[in-house]
Write a protein that holds these residues in place. Sequence first.
Motif, short mmCIF file in Angstrom:
data_model
loop_
_atom_site.label_atom_id
_atom_site.label_comp_id
_atom_site.label_asym_id
_atom_site.label_seq_id
_atom_site.Cartn_x
_atom_site.Cartn_y
_atom_site.Cartn_z
N ILE A 6 5.29 16.84 21.02
CA ILE A 6 4.63 16.89 19.75
C ILE A 6 5.40 16.43 18.41
CG2 ILE A 6 3.64 18.84 18.38
CD1 ILE A 6 4.61 19.99 21.67
N CYS A 7 4.75 15.30 18.18
CA CYS A 7 5.25 14.35 17.08
C CYS A 7 4.68 14.80 15.69
CB CYS A 7 5.22 12.89 17.36
SG CYS A 7 5.99 12.49 18.99
N PHE A 8 5.45 15.11 14.77
CA PHE A 8 5.05 15.62 13.42
C PHE A 8 5.75 15.34 12.12
CE2 PHE A 8 7.12 19.20 15.07
CZ PHE A 8 7.58 19.90 14.00
N TRP A 9 4.96 15.28 11.09
CA TRP A 9 5.89 15.12 9.73
C TRP A 9 6.16 16.50 9.10
CZ3 TRP A 9 2.16 10.83 10.79
CH2 TRP A 9 3.08 9.86 10.85
N TYR A 10 6.92 16.77 8.43
CA TYR A 10 6.97 17.95 7.53
C TYR A 10 6.94 17.22 6.13
CZ TYR A 10 8.50 21.42 4.25
OH TYR A 10 8.64 22.52 3.27
N ILE A 11 5.92 17.80 5.55
CA ILE A 11 5.53 17.22 3.95
C ILE A 11 6.16 18.29 3.02
CG2 ILE A 11 3.97 16.23 2.28
CD1 ILE A 11 3.84 15.04 5.23
N PRO A 12 7.39 17.92 2.18
CA PRO A 12 7.84 18.87 1.34
C PRO A 12 6.51 18.94 0.23
CG PRO A 12 9.45 16.82 1.58
CD PRO A 12 8.01 16.61 2.23
N PRO A 13 6.74 20.32 -0.36
CA PRO A 13 5.93 20.81 -1.60
C PRO A 13 5.68 19.65 -2.42
CG PRO A 13 7.24 22.51 -0.96
CD PRO A 13 7.97 21.43 -0.12
N SER A 14 6.89 18.87 -2.94
CA SER A 14 6.70 17.88 -3.83
C SER A 14 5.87 16.56 -3.64
CB SER A 14 8.19 17.48 -4.41
OG SER A 14 8.66 16.91 -3.11
N LEU A 15 5.40 16.46 -2.32
CA LEU A 15 4.83 15.32 -2.03
C LEU A 15 3.51 15.74 -1.68
CD1 LEU A 15 7.00 13.26 -0.01
CD2 LEU A 15 6.31 12.86 -2.21
N ARG A 16 3.10 17.13 -1.53
CA ARG A 16 1.84 17.20 -1.16
C ARG A 16 0.62 17.16 -2.02
NH1 ARG A 16 3.73 23.50 1.17
NH2 ARG A 16 5.24 22.37 2.67
N GLU A 17 0.94 16.96 -3.30
CA GLU A 17 -0.41 16.52 -4.24
C GLU A 17 -0.45 15.05 -4.24
OE1 GLU A 17 -2.42 18.89 -5.14
OE2 GLU A 17 -1.15 20.22 -4.10
N THR A 18 0.50 14.34 -3.52
CA THR A 18 0.43 12.78 -3.56
C THR A 18 -0.48 12.28 -2.47
OG1 THR A 18 2.99 12.89 -4.28
CG2 THR A 18 2.10 10.82 -3.45
N GLU A 19 -1.25 11.33 -3.05
CA GLU A 19 -2.31 10.50 -2.13
C GLU A 19 -1.47 9.74 -0.96
OE1 GLU A 19 -5.89 7.26 -2.36
OE2 GLU A 19 -5.22 8.03 -4.05
N GLU A 20 -1.95 9.99 0.23
CA GLU A 20 -1.34 9.13 1.34
C GLU A 20 -1.34 7.58 0.99
OE1 GLU A 20 -1.87 9.78 5.35
OE2 GLU A 20 -1.92 12.07 5.19
N GLY A 21 -0.26 6.92 0.88
CA GLY A 21 -0.39 5.56 0.76
C GLY A 21 0.96 5.16 0.60
N PRO A 22 1.49 3.89 0.18
CA PRO A 22 2.94 3.23 0.12
C PRO A 22 3.88 4.18 -0.58
CG PRO A 22 1.33 1.57 -0.14
CD PRO A 22 0.45 2.77 -0.20
N GLU A 23 3.46 4.80 -1.63
CA GLU A 23 4.35 5.45 -2.75
C GLU A 23 4.65 6.93 -1.82
OE1 GLU A 23 4.80 7.85 -6.87
OE2 GLU A 23 2.88 6.72 -6.25
N PHE A 24 3.66 7.53 -1.13
CA PHE A 24 3.77 8.58 -0.35
C PHE A 24 4.74 8.61 0.72
CE2 PHE A 24 2.63 11.14 3.50
CZ PHE A 24 2.50 12.34 2.95
N TRP A 25 4.53 7.39 1.52
CA TRP A 25 5.29 7.45 2.65
C TRP A 25 6.85 6.83 2.20
CZ3 TRP A 25 3.88 9.44 6.85
CH2 TRP A 25 2.61 9.48 7.15
N GLU A 26 6.92 5.94 1.15
CA GLU A 26 8.47 5.63 0.85
C GLU A 26 9.11 6.87 0.38
OE1 GLU A 26 10.18 2.48 -2.23
OE2 GLU A 26 8.59 3.63 -2.87
#
Length: 531
Positions: A422-442
Motif C-alpha cells: 500500500i503506497c500512499f502520501w501523508y499530506i501535512p495540514p499546511s499543504l491541505r489547502e494547496t492545489e495539486e501542482g508543481p508547488e504542492f509537490w515541491e
Amino acid sequence: MALPSKKSAILVDGVVLNGPTTDRRAGEKFVEEASRLIMEEVILKATDVNEKVCEWQSPEQLKQLLDLEMRDTGESHDRLLQLCRDVIRFSVKTNHPRFFNQLYAGLDYYSLVGRFMTEALNPSVYTYEVSPVFLLVEEAVLKKMIEFIGWQEGDGIFNPGGSLSNMYAMNLARYKYCPDIKEKGLSGLPRLILFTSAECHYSVKKSASFLGIGTENVCFVETDGRGKMIPEELEKQVLQARKEGSTPFLVCATSGTTVLGSFDPLEEIADVCERQGLWLHVDASWGGSALMSRKHRKLLHGIHRADSVAWNPHKMLMAGIQCCALLVKDKSDLLKKCYSAEASYLFQQDKFYDVSYDTGDKSIQCSRRPDAFKFWMTWKALGTLGLEERVNRALALSRYLVDEIKKREGFKLLMEPEYANICFWYIPPSLRETEEGPEFWEKLNLTFPDPHKMDPTYKGSVLKLRFGTEREAEVAPAIKERMMKKGSLMLGYQQHRGKVNFFRQVVISPQVSREDMDFLLDEIDLLGRDM
C-alpha cells in the motif's frame, strides 16, 4: 574390585589432548539461561504493542553502549548474558505487530522451532550421508512448490536469497543457450542480451554484472501505469536487439515488484518468449506466495509456462530468513550439468546408497543450510489451508487499510494496490489547502524530480531544480525519523519514477490487526501534523 586409575594428562606441544577443552557444564547452563532469556525477552514480548519496535541509537552511541571488543580472555557467564540482553534491547523487533519496514515480518513459532533444531544439529545439506532427513525434506517441499506452480515435474534448490535465485536462473539460461561456456568461458560468446521490466529487482542488474554479461546488456522494458511490463514493448526490443546483431537469451518477469507489488502479465510474456525462443524466468520472490491462495493465485496466471521461478517463503509465508527456492521446469539434471564440479571427496559414485540424493553438486555452494526444514515445519503445522488463510488475511487487512486511507483527510493513495503493497502520501495540514501542482509537490518533498524522469501521467508544469539552497526536512523522511526515535512504528518510504517520497506499507504477519492499521494512520498524523 579396584577402581581404575585416573589417566595422566597427555601433552603434545603443551596442549592437553585427553579430556574436554571447555567446561561443558558451564556451556549447558549458558544455553539453558540464554534460551530462557530469548523466550522471555523476544518471543513472549513479540505481540506486545506496548513494547518499542526499536530502541534507536546512532551508530556512535551504540558503539559506546555495546561492548564490541574481543579480548584475549573469555567473558564471565553473567557478562555474556548481559551482552545477550543488550543485543535484544537494541535490535529491531521484526516480529513486532508494527514493524512494516520490509517484505518480511512476524514470527512463526513452528518455523522458529525448526531453526532452533537445525542450528543445534548444525547440518550441511550436500550429501545424504550427512543430512539424510533434511535432504528428503527439501525434496518433499520442492515437489509441493512445483505442484503449486503448475508443472508436472521439475527440479530446484534452496539458496541464500531471491537475489541468488535470480542469478542461478540467469546463469542456467545462459548455459542452456551455450553449454560450452562452462569449459570455454566468455571469450567465444556473442553479445548476449536479457530483458526485464523497469520495475524489476536490482538483483537482475547485479547478476548480469557478476556473471560477466554486463549491465549494458540488460534491457529494461517499459511498464504501464501500474508498473507491469508491456509485452508489445518487450517483443519490439527483442527484435531490435537481433537487428543490431545481439543475441537475446532471457526474459526476467516479475510477480510482485518490490515497491508497487505489481505482477507482470505472464501469459502474454510467455507468448513472446515462445515465439522468440527465449528462457522465461519469473522472479516471484515476493508474490509467489499468492499461489497458496485459491482467491489470489490468478495474479500469477501463466506462471506454469516459465522455465524457472524464484519464490521466497520467508516473505509472506513467514518461514524465517532465509528461505528461498529456485524452481526449474527442466527435469533432465540441468542444474547439476550447469553447476557440477564432481568433487571426488564428497560425491563418490560408488557409495552404498542411491547417490542421486547427493544433491550438493547442483549448487554453487558447498556448505548449505537446511532452509527447507523450517518451511516444512510451518506447512506441517498449519497445512495448506492454514498457509492459504495467512495470505488471504494479509490481503484482506491490506484492503481495510486502503479503505481507511480513502476516508481520512491528509492521506492520498499512490494507486489502488494489486497485492499487499500500500503506497500512499501523508499530506501535512499546511499543504491541505494547496492545489495539486508543481508547488504542492515541491513543498511535499522539497527535492523536485528531474523533469526527464517524471511519470508520464503527471500533468503539471515543471519547476527548475533548486541546487545549493537550504532545505527543510522532507515530509516522509522526517516522519520516518520521528517514528524510529520514538520506537512506535517502522515503515519504509521511497521515491519512484518521478513521484515524490511516499510511504510503502506491507501487511504480512497474522499478529497484525485492524487496530494496528488504525494506529499506523493515527501515528503518522500525530508525528506529521506540525509540518
